[in-house]
Scaffold this active site. Sequence first.
Site, PDB file in Angstrom:
ATOM      1  N   GLY A   9       7.911  -5.224  13.887  1.00 30.41           N
ATOM      2  CA  GLY A   9       6.585  -4.898  13.209  1.00 30.41           C
ATOM      3  C   GLY A   9       6.751  -5.593  11.667  1.00 30.41           C
ATOM      4  O   GLY A   9       6.299  -5.189  10.324  1.00 30.41           O
ATOM      5  N   ALA A  10       6.949  -7.028  11.943  1.00 27.97           N
ATOM      6  CA  ALA A  10       7.119  -7.812  10.627  1.00 27.97           C
ATOM      7  C   ALA A  10       5.719  -8.491  10.260  1.00 27.97           C
ATOM      8  O   ALA A  10       5.864  -9.236   9.580  1.00 27.97           O
ATOM      9  CB  ALA A  10       8.097  -9.006  11.038  1.00 27.97           C
ATOM     10  N   GLY A  13       3.043  -5.013   5.994  1.00 30.09           N
ATOM     11  CA  GLY A  13       3.689  -3.926   5.100  1.00 30.09           C
ATOM     12  C   GLY A  13       5.199  -4.170   4.780  1.00 30.09           C
ATOM     13  O   GLY A  13       5.496  -5.307   4.498  1.00 30.09           O
ATOM     14  N   GLY A  15       7.699  -4.431   6.845  1.00 32.52           N
ATOM     15  CA  GLY A  15       8.393  -5.456   7.685  1.00 32.52           C
ATOM     16  C   GLY A  15       8.014  -6.974   7.114  1.00 32.52           C
ATOM     17  O   GLY A  15       9.114  -7.828   7.117  1.00 32.52           O
ATOM     18  N   TYR A 203       4.828  12.301  13.889  1.00 33.30           N
ATOM     19  CA  TYR A 203       5.535  10.971  13.231  1.00 33.30           C
ATOM     20  C   TYR A 203       6.932  11.503  12.383  1.00 33.30           C
ATOM     21  O   TYR A 203       7.669  10.856  12.724  1.00 33.30           O
ATOM     22  CB  TYR A 203       4.405  10.543  11.878  1.00 33.30           C
ATOM     23  CG  TYR A 203       4.797   9.523  11.191  1.00 33.30           C
ATOM     24  CD1 TYR A 203       5.243   8.321  11.445  1.00 33.30           C
ATOM     25  CD2 TYR A 203       5.309  10.052   9.877  1.00 33.30           C
ATOM     26  CE1 TYR A 203       5.648   7.461  10.550  1.00 33.30           C
ATOM     27  CE2 TYR A 203       5.837   9.040   8.916  1.00 33.30           C
ATOM     28  CZ  TYR A 203       6.157   7.682   9.234  1.00 33.30           C
ATOM     29  OH  TYR A 203       6.597   7.002   8.327  1.00 33.30           O
TER      30      TYR A 203
HETATM   31  P1  NDP Z   1       2.616  -0.905   8.691  1.00 30.47           P
HETATM   32  O1  NDP Z   1       1.431  -0.180   9.339  1.00 30.47           O
HETATM   33  O2  NDP Z   1       2.107  -1.703   7.249  1.00 30.47           O
HETATM   34  O3  NDP Z   1       3.481  -1.525   9.225  1.00 30.47           O
HETATM   35  C1  NDP Z   1       4.062  -1.117  10.535  1.00 30.47           C
HETATM   36  C2  NDP Z   1       4.280  -2.301  11.686  1.00 30.47           C
HETATM   37  O4  NDP Z   1       4.563  -1.800  12.890  1.00 30.47           O
HETATM   38  C3  NDP Z   1       2.976  -3.222  11.755  1.00 30.47           C
HETATM   39  O5  NDP Z   1       3.511  -4.472  11.898  1.00 30.47           O
HETATM   40  C4  NDP Z   1       2.735  -2.784  13.317  1.00 30.47           C
HETATM   41  O6  NDP Z   1       1.982  -4.008  13.767  1.00 30.47           O
HETATM   42  C5  NDP Z   1       4.127  -2.634  13.974  1.00 30.47           C
HETATM   43  N1  NDP Z   1       3.644  -1.761  15.118  1.00 30.47           N
HETATM   44  C6  NDP Z   1       3.105  -0.605  15.547  1.00 30.47           C
HETATM   45  N2  NDP Z   1       3.268  -0.255  16.715  1.00 30.47           N
HETATM   46  C7  NDP Z   1       3.879  -1.230  17.483  1.00 30.47           C
HETATM   47  C8  NDP Z   1       4.408  -1.361  18.619  1.00 30.47           C
HETATM   48  N3  NDP Z   1       3.983  -0.311  19.591  1.00 30.47           N
HETATM   49  N4  NDP Z   1       5.105  -2.415  19.117  1.00 30.47           N
HETATM   50  C9  NDP Z   1       5.468  -3.422  17.815  1.00 30.47           C
HETATM   51  N5  NDP Z   1       5.004  -3.143  16.832  1.00 30.47           N
HETATM   52  C10 NDP Z   1       4.443  -2.306  16.246  1.00 30.47           C
HETATM   53  O7  NDP Z   1       3.505   0.363   8.019  1.00 30.47           O
HETATM   54  P2  NDP Z   1       4.632   0.268   6.998  1.00 30.47           P
HETATM   55  O8  NDP Z   1       4.952  -1.081   6.602  1.00 30.47           O
HETATM   56  O9  NDP Z   1       4.463   1.204   5.968  1.00 30.47           O
HETATM   57  O10 NDP Z   1       5.832   0.916   7.711  1.00 30.47           O
HETATM   58  C11 NDP Z   1       6.949   0.154   8.190  1.00 30.47           C
HETATM   59  C12 NDP Z   1       8.385   1.279   8.208  1.00 30.47           C
HETATM   60  O11 NDP Z   1       8.355   1.952   7.087  1.00 30.47           O
HETATM   61  C13 NDP Z   1       8.002   2.440   9.317  1.00 30.47           C
HETATM   62  O12 NDP Z   1       9.061   2.745  10.133  1.00 30.47           O
HETATM   63  C14 NDP Z   1       7.585   3.699   8.396  1.00 30.47           C
HETATM   64  O13 NDP Z   1       7.848   4.687   9.181  1.00 30.47           O
HETATM   65  C15 NDP Z   1       8.576   3.298   7.373  1.00 30.47           C
HETATM   66  N6  NDP Z   1       8.233   4.101   6.187  1.00 30.47           N
HETATM   67  C16 NDP Z   1       7.136   3.778   5.362  1.00 30.47           C
HETATM   68  C17 NDP Z   1       6.676   4.305   4.129  1.00 30.47           C
HETATM   69  C18 NDP Z   1       5.474   4.247   3.481  1.00 30.47           C
HETATM   70  O14 NDP Z   1       5.179   4.862   2.504  1.00 30.47           O
HETATM   71  N7  NDP Z   1       4.631   3.282   3.911  1.00 30.47           N
HETATM   72  C19 NDP Z   1       7.594   5.331   3.745  1.00 30.47           C
HETATM   73  C20 NDP Z   1       8.881   5.617   4.311  1.00 30.47           C
HETATM   74  C21 NDP Z   1       9.247   5.059   5.527  1.00 30.47           C
HETATM   75  P3  NDP Z   1       0.579  -4.543  13.610  1.00 30.47           P
HETATM   76  O15 NDP Z   1       0.639  -5.268  12.309  1.00 30.47           O
HETATM   77  O16 NDP Z   1       0.137  -4.997  14.693  1.00 30.47           O
HETATM   78  O17 NDP Z   1      -0.425  -3.296  13.212  1.00 30.47           O
END
Ligand code: NDP
Length: 332
Positions: A9-10, A13, A15, A203
């Site tokens: 998921g780079a 966000g 990543g 989630y």
């Molecule tokens: P984003 O939605 O910005 O990033 C999530 C990423 O996961 C996206 O790049 C998305 O792809 C990818 N993704 C989703 N489904 C799949 C799949 N089936 N296969 C491969 N890639 C997938 O969210 P965040 O950056 O906020 O989240 C990143 C991590 O941080 C998560 O694990 C979240 O639980 C954790 N987190 C976030 C917090 C927050 O406040 N935001 C707080 C605590 C933890 P695409 O770009 O194509 O959508």
Amino acid sequence: SKKTVIITGASSGLGLATAKELVKSGEWRVIMACRDYVKAERVAKENDFPEDSYIVQHLDLAANNSVRQFVRTFRTLNIPLDALVCNAAIYFPNAHKEGAFLPGLFPGGGPRWSADGHELSFASNYLGHFLLCNLLLEDLQKSTMKPARCIILGTVTASINDKEVGGMIPPVADLGGLEGLEAGMKQPVTMIDGGRFNGAKAYKDSKVCDVMLMRELHKRFHDKTGVCFASLYPGCIAETNLFREHYPVFRFLFPILQKEVTNAYVSEEEAGRRLAKCVADPAYAQSGVYFSWGGESGTGGAGGTDAVENVGASNDKFLQYGSFRTLKENEI
Ligand code: NDP
């Protein structure tokens, strides 16, 4: 030569912010493991990633075949793997609601399913990463950087972080007695505790499983392999795409609430720096720990802090809270 890290998921966000940080150091080559190849290539170009600093590889965590194919493709590169970051996740906060008030704005519609028939957030956030870690453990052992690291994202589950924010972000994660898992956790079973489908809880539950996965990998494999297994809560990155299915008014108010009231807000950049440290900083080469910043509550505050918060000891405390109480560890 550069060290290699896989980040799932780079493409957005946290990543992406972490990829930027590691690319900027000049010491890392980032394998961007993404479900949307076009998007990942685009963001790499937009951020001027040098050609030799990144490789996009397709990975859809919601399909076991894709995870296996990803690992095969990675191995054809013939480069050692030094770190794996299990970052990708999805969140369907309103999926359990029936109709849509304004179609498109309020996606309800009940559970969605992975390619293998599992509830989609459980499959993407946990099962896909479970398989990925299992397959890549072999590769991490051949790392040239000692110790290799395997890192997963946890979150506020309203159990460990309840002092500041947990109580305000319902529902509470609760795996019950793992009844849903025992029943196969396949369509129509949606929840680990076997209960009624609730997207937000699914989630939280999946994230609790992620943290437990690291603890279990640590217990089983750290001594044998030397790999460091850790999880973290980077703070609340309130503006990421994670909240893409939330009500627009929530998306507007949530960052303000986190900045002004809970003080849990952290910018994407700061969260990216935190996660990059878990990957690259020698001080963070610890196994069996859950990193958080600014105290056990993991809230950190807007400025963040550099202190390594090794809550290894309180990981056991973690187990005393809510959902963990009823877990039978040998069933994980
Ligand atoms: P984003 O939605 O910005 O990033 C999530 C990423 O996961 C996206 O790049 C998305 O792809 C990818 N993704 C989703 N489904 C799949 C799949 N089936 N296969 C491969 N890639 C997938 O969210 P965040 O950056 O906020 O989240 C990143 C991590 O941080 C998560 O694990 C979240 O639980 C954790 N987190 C976030 C917090 C927050 O406040 N935001 C707080 C605590 C933890 P695409 O770009 O194509 O959508």
